[in-house]
Scaffold this active site. Structure first.
Site: not given
Ligand code: ADP
Length: 405
Positions: A7, A93, A182, A243, A334, A386
């Site tokens: 990545n 990725r 995502h 953001r 989360g 991921e």
């Protein structure tokens, strides 16, 4: 044989090495500060007796080429591999696949050219991803490389969900539309949720909430994404670490006229100085939650805005899906913040969604169900992975027979 997952970001290179056939993790590491004054390279691995070990170097890293060389040295030094021929495939990725890529692909020169053409849509990310691909191609041209796109999972969105109500020509000429990001994570946790519930994903309406430094929601019907909160760029949607997420775009014109802000200053403001950080000066959810508990008003406000936006997206995706069977929380926030999960779901009881406070406070590294017995919808905490998903896709695209490896 082994699978390597890369990545490469604008100033960092994350890597993970998986062992075939089971795809267990042999080593993982990070080269950071690429192109900056100070840099570092680190690898975590288990030694022969299974003890966790770390090797670390502090040194400037001039570019991605050197970063990949350092990664190779760390992998060798840790004993994770001794020769490049042990690598059966490399998964990358890649952030933006535009409308061209709906699924992971085997990389060849045409794929590289297409990713290159998509650079204007992801000027920070796609060039870094491409450098990683090119350096490997130069050094080990015989190893198959696979591109796994952040946007691919969302390519099933219908036109009415991905189009902005802007002049149609800017879609035709400049590709201005919603793409979503995502995607690897949303797809992975949705499939894991269906497995956990023991039901075919084709029968389920799922809302996935990936809440990390970047945050996004997805509405998934029968395993296919029908809407997601990030747009043409990862700015749209939920409130994030730095953001803004959704806001009235006319604010930018107002600030340009009234405060004399230019495009770069506005870009910086909405991408780096807004979100949780903009409200309370902090973007780490742990720090914010602690400060809010101690009575810090701005931290409480940041937490309230973050969770309120989440709840609005859950409600709107229930409407888009025509009901929901399962809500999934994932990503650093989360997976770990019981407060965020509780606040995001509170008030949804009238729609049949009820969280169990004790279950929600539980702490597990694996999947955890946190809904109450009378909830009409499952609420799950599903750790995302991921890298593992990219490794699986690499195995699949390369046609590697796992049982024979
Ligand atoms: P990235 O998007 O960079 O991959 P992560 O998924 O690792 O980010 O998530 C980072 C976020 O997760 C940070 O805001 C961090 O504060 C939050 N986080 C991690 N652990 C906890 C925790 N125990 N409680 C609350 N938030 C947490």
């Amino acid at each position: 044989m082994k699978i390597l997952v890369l990545n490469s970001g604008s100033s960092s290179l994350k890597f993970q090495l998986f062992l075939l056939p089971g795809l267990s993790v042999a080593a993982s590491g990070l080269v950071e500060g690429i192109g900056e004054a100070t840099g570092a390279a680190r690898i975590n691995f288990a030694d022969e007796s299974g003890r966790e070990k770390t090797l670390e170097y502090q040194q400037p890293v001039s570019d991605h080429r050197q970063a990949i060389r350092l990664m190779g040295e760390l992998l060798k030094e840790s004993g994770s591999f001794s020769d490049i021929s042990e690598i059966a495939g490399i998964g990358h990725r890649v952030v933006h696949g535009g409308e061209k890529f709906h699924e992971p692909v085997l990389i060849d020169h045409t794929v590289i050219e297409t990713i290159e053409r998509l650079v204007p849509l992801a000027p920070l990310h796609n060039p870094a991803n491409l450098t990683g691909i090119r350096v490997i191609m130069e050094h080990a041209p015989d190893i198959p490389q696979v591109a796994v796109f952040d946007t691919a999972f969302h390519q099933t969105m219908p036109e009415h969900a991905f189009m902005y109500a802007l002049p149609y020509e800017i879609y035709n000429k400049l590709h201005v539309r919603r793409y979503g990001f995502h995607g690897t994570s949303h797809g992975f946790v949705a499939r894991r949720a269906a497995d956990y519930l023991g039901r075919p994903i084709e029968e389920l309406n799922i809302i996935t909430l990936h809440l990390g430094n970047g945050a996004s929601a997805a509405a998934i019907r029968g395993g296919r994404c029908i809407d997601t909160s990030m747009g043409m760029t990862p700015l749209e949607g939920l409130v994030m670490g730095t953001r803004s997420g959704d806001f009235d775009a006319a604010i930018l014109f107002y600030l340009a006229r009234e405060a004399g802000m230019d495009i770069d200053a506005l870009d910086r403001m909405v991408n780096r100085q807004s979100g949780l950080k903009g409200i309370c000066g902090e973007n780490d959810m742990r720090t914010i939650t602690e400060a809010a508990e101690k009575g810090d008003d701005r931290a409480r406000l940041a937490l309230d805005i973050f969770c309120y936006r989440l709840k609005k997206y859950i409600g709107s995706y229930m409407a888009a899906l025509g009901g929901v069977d399962c809500i999934v929380f994932t990503g650093g926030i989360g997976e770990n913040s019981a407060v965020v999960r509780m606040k995001a779901c509170s008030g949804l009881e009238a729609m049949g969604i009820t969280i169990d406070h004790e279950r929600n406070m539980g702490c597990r590294k694996d999947i955890m169900a946190i809904h109450s017995d009378d909830s009409s919808c499952a609420i799950l905490v599903v750790p995302t992975d991921e890298e593992l998903e990219i490794a699986r896709q690499t195995v699949k695209v390369c046609g590697i027979r796992r049982e024979n490896s």
